[in-house]
Write a protein that holds these residues in place. Sequence first.
Motif, PDB file in Angstrom:
ATOM      1  N   UNK A   1       0.857  -1.186   0.000  1.00  0.00           N
ATOM      2  CA  UNK A   1       0.000   0.000   0.000  1.00  0.00           C
ATOM      3  C   UNK A   1       0.897   1.241   0.000  1.00  0.00           C
ATOM      4  N   UNK A   2       0.628   2.146  -0.937  1.00  0.00           N
ATOM      5  CA  UNK A   2       1.425   3.368  -1.027  1.00  0.00           C
ATOM      6  C   UNK A   2       0.499   4.550  -1.312  1.00  0.00           C
ATOM      7  N   UNK A   3       0.910   5.740  -0.856  1.00  0.00           N
ATOM      8  CA  UNK A   3       0.176   6.944  -1.229  1.00  0.00           C
ATOM      9  C   UNK A   3       1.111   8.142  -1.149  1.00  0.00           C
ATOM     10  N   UNK A   4       0.731   9.211  -1.849  1.00  0.00           N
ATOM     11  CA  UNK A   4       1.521  10.441  -1.853  1.00  0.00           C
ATOM     12  C   UNK A   4       0.610  11.656  -1.909  1.00  0.00           C
ATOM     13  N   UNK A   5       0.918  12.664  -1.068  1.00  0.00           N
ATOM     14  CA  UNK A   5       0.184  13.929  -1.094  1.00  0.00           C
ATOM     15  C   UNK A   5       0.761  14.891  -2.129  1.00  0.00           C
TER      16      UNK A   5
END
Length: 208
Positions: free
Chosen positions: A65-69
Amino acid sequence: MSEYKIVAKPGVGEFVDKKSRFIAHVYAIDSEEQAQGYIEELKKKYWDARHNCYGYVIGKNNETQRFSDDGEPSGTAGKPILEVIKGNDIHNVLIVVTRYFGGTLLGTGGLIRAYTKSSQDGIENASIVCKIQGIRTKIETDYNGIGKIQYIAASMGIKNIDTIYTEKVIIDITVKKEDYDGFEKKVVEATNGKAVFGEKEEAEFVVE
Protein backbone atom coordinates in the motif's frame (compact mmCIF):
# COMPACT_ATOMS: atom_id res chain seq x y z
CA MET A 1 -9.37 -14.86 -0.40
CA SER A 2 -11.64 -16.76 -2.78
CA GLU A 3 -12.80 -13.71 -4.71
CA TYR A 4 -11.71 -10.11 -5.09
CA LYS A 5 -12.51 -7.07 -7.21
CA ILE A 6 -10.17 -5.68 -9.87
CA VAL A 7 -10.25 -3.02 -12.59
CA ALA A 8 -11.07 -4.45 -16.01
CA LYS A 9 -11.04 -1.11 -17.85
CA PRO A 10 -9.57 2.21 -16.64
CA GLY A 11 -11.81 5.07 -15.57
CA VAL A 12 -11.62 8.85 -15.24
CA GLY A 13 -13.49 11.05 -12.78
CA GLU A 14 -13.52 14.82 -12.43
CA PHE A 15 -14.61 17.13 -9.64
CA VAL A 16 -14.49 20.95 -9.50
CA ASP A 17 -14.64 23.01 -6.30
CA LYS A 18 -14.07 26.79 -6.22
CA LYS A 19 -12.42 26.57 -9.64
CA SER A 20 -9.91 23.93 -8.46
CA ARG A 21 -10.11 20.99 -10.85
CA PHE A 22 -9.47 17.42 -9.67
CA ILE A 23 -9.00 14.76 -12.36
CA ALA A 24 -8.82 11.13 -11.17
CA HIS A 25 -7.40 8.31 -13.30
CA VAL A 26 -8.00 4.70 -12.23
CA TYR A 27 -5.74 1.92 -13.51
CA ALA A 28 -5.23 -1.80 -12.97
CA ILE A 29 -1.65 -2.57 -11.90
CA ASP A 30 0.40 -5.68 -11.12
CA SER A 31 3.60 -4.09 -9.79
CA GLU A 32 5.02 -0.94 -8.24
CA GLU A 33 7.04 -0.37 -11.42
CA GLN A 34 3.82 -0.31 -13.43
CA ALA A 35 2.25 2.10 -10.94
CA GLN A 36 5.24 4.46 -11.18
CA GLY A 37 5.05 4.27 -14.96
CA TYR A 38 1.43 5.48 -14.97
CA ILE A 39 2.24 8.21 -12.42
CA GLU A 40 5.14 9.54 -14.52
CA GLU A 41 2.99 9.37 -17.66
CA LEU A 42 0.32 11.55 -16.05
CA LYS A 43 2.87 13.99 -14.66
CA LYS A 44 4.10 14.53 -18.22
CA LYS A 45 0.56 14.82 -19.58
CA TYR A 46 -0.49 17.32 -16.89
CA TRP A 47 2.90 19.04 -16.63
CA ASP A 48 1.27 22.37 -15.75
CA ALA A 49 -0.81 21.01 -12.86
CA ARG A 50 -0.02 21.91 -9.25
CA HIS A 51 -0.28 18.38 -7.83
CA ASN A 52 -0.43 14.72 -8.95
CA CYS A 53 -1.42 12.80 -5.82
CA TYR A 54 -1.94 9.04 -5.75
CA GLY A 55 -2.74 5.92 -3.81
CA TYR A 56 -2.40 2.28 -4.79
CA VAL A 57 -2.66 -1.26 -3.45
CA ILE A 58 -1.12 -4.46 -4.80
CA GLY A 59 -1.85 -8.04 -3.75
CA LYS A 60 -4.89 -10.12 -2.92
CA ASN A 61 -4.59 -9.00 0.69
CA ASN A 62 -3.29 -5.49 -0.12
CA GLU A 63 0.23 -6.53 0.89
CA THR A 64 1.62 -3.37 -0.74
CA GLN A 65 0.00 0.00 0.00
CA ARG A 66 1.43 3.37 -1.03
CA PHE A 67 0.18 6.94 -1.23
CA SER A 68 1.52 10.44 -1.85
CA ASP A 69 0.18 13.93 -1.09
CA ASP A 70 2.61 15.42 -3.67
CA GLY A 71 2.83 18.75 -1.91
CA GLU A 72 -0.71 18.96 -0.55
CA PRO A 73 -1.08 19.29 3.26
CA SER A 74 -0.30 15.96 4.95
CA GLY A 75 -3.26 13.58 5.04
CA THR A 76 -5.49 15.58 2.67
CA ALA A 77 -4.85 13.79 -0.64
CA GLY A 78 -3.00 10.47 -0.82
CA LYS A 79 -4.62 8.94 2.25
CA PRO A 80 -8.18 9.81 1.19
CA ILE A 81 -7.45 8.29 -2.22
CA LEU A 82 -6.16 5.12 -0.55
CA GLU A 83 -9.23 5.00 1.72
CA VAL A 84 -11.52 5.14 -1.33
CA ILE A 85 -9.67 2.16 -2.82
CA LYS A 86 -9.92 0.15 0.39
CA GLY A 87 -13.51 1.23 0.98
CA ASN A 88 -14.48 -0.17 -2.42
CA ASP A 89 -12.46 -3.32 -1.69
CA ILE A 90 -10.62 -3.20 -5.02
CA HIS A 91 -7.23 -4.85 -5.45
CA ASN A 92 -4.24 -4.22 -7.72
CA VAL A 93 -5.38 -0.68 -8.47
CA LEU A 94 -3.82 2.76 -8.78
CA ILE A 95 -5.67 6.08 -8.56
CA VAL A 96 -3.86 9.28 -9.53
CA VAL A 97 -5.65 12.57 -8.92
CA THR A 98 -4.31 15.61 -10.74
CA ARG A 99 -5.19 19.00 -9.27
CA TYR A 100 -5.28 22.33 -11.05
CA PHE A 101 -5.37 25.05 -8.38
CA GLY A 102 -8.26 27.48 -8.83
CA GLY A 103 -6.88 30.31 -6.74
CA THR A 104 -8.94 29.70 -3.59
CA LEU A 105 -7.74 27.59 -0.65
CA LEU A 106 -10.15 24.76 0.11
CA GLY A 107 -8.95 23.93 3.63
CA THR A 108 -8.29 20.46 5.02
CA GLY A 109 -11.90 19.30 4.88
CA GLY A 110 -12.41 20.66 1.38
CA LEU A 111 -9.31 18.93 0.05
CA ILE A 112 -10.23 15.58 1.62
CA ARG A 113 -13.73 15.86 0.17
CA ALA A 114 -12.43 16.77 -3.30
CA TYR A 115 -9.85 13.98 -3.49
CA THR A 116 -12.39 11.49 -2.15
CA LYS A 117 -15.15 12.55 -4.55
CA SER A 118 -12.96 12.57 -7.67
CA SER A 119 -11.49 9.16 -6.78
CA GLN A 120 -14.95 7.68 -6.23
CA ASP A 121 -16.15 9.11 -9.54
CA GLY A 122 -13.13 7.57 -11.28
CA ILE A 123 -13.98 4.15 -9.87
CA GLU A 124 -17.62 4.50 -10.89
CA ASN A 125 -16.53 5.30 -14.45
CA ALA A 126 -14.12 2.36 -14.59
CA SER A 127 -15.16 -1.23 -15.27
CA ILE A 128 -14.86 -3.24 -12.06
CA VAL A 129 -15.13 -7.04 -12.14
CA CYS A 130 -14.86 -9.81 -9.59
CA LYS A 131 -12.02 -12.31 -9.97
CA ILE A 132 -12.88 -15.66 -8.41
CA GLN A 133 -10.64 -18.52 -7.34
CA GLY A 134 -11.90 -21.73 -8.91
CA ILE A 135 -11.15 -25.31 -9.82
CA ARG A 136 -11.14 -26.38 -13.44
CA THR A 137 -11.74 -29.94 -14.59
CA LYS A 138 -13.06 -31.97 -17.50
CA ILE A 139 -15.99 -34.30 -17.13
CA GLU A 140 -16.62 -37.17 -19.53
CA THR A 141 -20.22 -38.32 -19.71
CA ASP A 142 -22.69 -39.98 -22.05
CA TYR A 143 -25.58 -38.16 -23.72
CA ASN A 144 -27.94 -39.19 -20.93
CA GLY A 145 -25.80 -37.38 -18.37
CA ILE A 146 -25.24 -34.07 -20.13
CA GLY A 147 -28.68 -32.62 -19.33
CA LYS A 148 -28.36 -33.55 -15.65
CA ILE A 149 -24.93 -31.93 -15.38
CA GLN A 150 -26.10 -28.79 -17.18
CA TYR A 151 -29.08 -28.58 -14.81
CA ILE A 152 -26.83 -28.87 -11.73
CA ALA A 153 -24.43 -26.26 -13.12
CA ALA A 154 -27.29 -23.83 -13.84
CA SER A 155 -28.82 -24.33 -10.40
CA MET A 156 -25.45 -23.49 -8.81
CA GLY A 157 -24.89 -20.44 -11.02
CA ILE A 158 -21.92 -22.00 -12.83
CA LYS A 159 -21.39 -20.36 -16.23
CA ASN A 160 -17.82 -21.26 -17.19
CA ILE A 161 -18.69 -24.28 -19.30
CA ASP A 162 -17.43 -25.45 -22.67
CA THR A 163 -18.96 -28.63 -24.10
CA ILE A 164 -17.49 -30.85 -26.82
CA TYR A 165 -19.77 -33.45 -28.43
CA THR A 166 -18.18 -36.63 -29.86
CA GLU A 167 -19.14 -40.24 -29.15
CA LYS A 168 -19.00 -39.10 -25.56
CA VAL A 169 -19.57 -35.61 -24.19
CA ILE A 170 -16.60 -33.72 -22.70
CA ILE A 171 -17.45 -30.82 -20.41
CA ASP A 172 -14.69 -28.34 -19.61
CA ILE A 173 -15.89 -26.55 -16.48
CA THR A 174 -14.59 -24.13 -13.85
CA VAL A 175 -16.32 -24.02 -10.48
CA LYS A 176 -15.82 -21.75 -7.46
CA LYS A 177 -13.32 -23.43 -5.15
CA GLU A 178 -15.73 -23.53 -2.21
CA ASP A 179 -18.51 -24.98 -4.40
CA TYR A 180 -16.47 -27.67 -6.13
CA ASP A 181 -16.89 -30.59 -3.70
CA GLY A 182 -20.66 -30.07 -3.58
CA PHE A 183 -20.85 -29.88 -7.37
CA GLU A 184 -18.86 -33.07 -7.86
CA LYS A 185 -20.99 -34.92 -5.31
CA LYS A 186 -24.23 -33.85 -7.03
CA VAL A 187 -22.94 -34.90 -10.47
CA VAL A 188 -21.81 -38.31 -9.21
CA GLU A 189 -25.21 -38.91 -7.60
CA ALA A 190 -27.21 -37.66 -10.59
CA THR A 191 -25.29 -39.80 -13.10
CA ASN A 192 -24.96 -42.86 -10.83
CA GLY A 193 -21.19 -42.49 -11.00
CA LYS A 194 -21.05 -42.72 -14.79
CA ALA A 195 -19.62 -39.21 -15.20
CA VAL A 196 -15.83 -39.38 -15.06
CA PHE A 197 -13.91 -36.43 -13.61
CA GLY A 198 -10.45 -35.64 -14.96
CA GLU A 199 -7.52 -33.89 -13.30
CA LYS A 200 -8.30 -30.82 -11.22
CA GLU A 201 -6.34 -27.60 -11.49
CA GLU A 202 -6.64 -24.22 -9.85
CA ALA A 203 -7.95 -21.48 -12.10
CA GLU A 204 -9.28 -17.95 -11.84
CA PHE A 205 -12.25 -16.56 -13.70
CA VAL A 206 -13.95 -13.20 -13.90
CA VAL A 207 -17.55 -12.24 -13.20
CA GLU A 208 -18.84 -8.80 -14.17
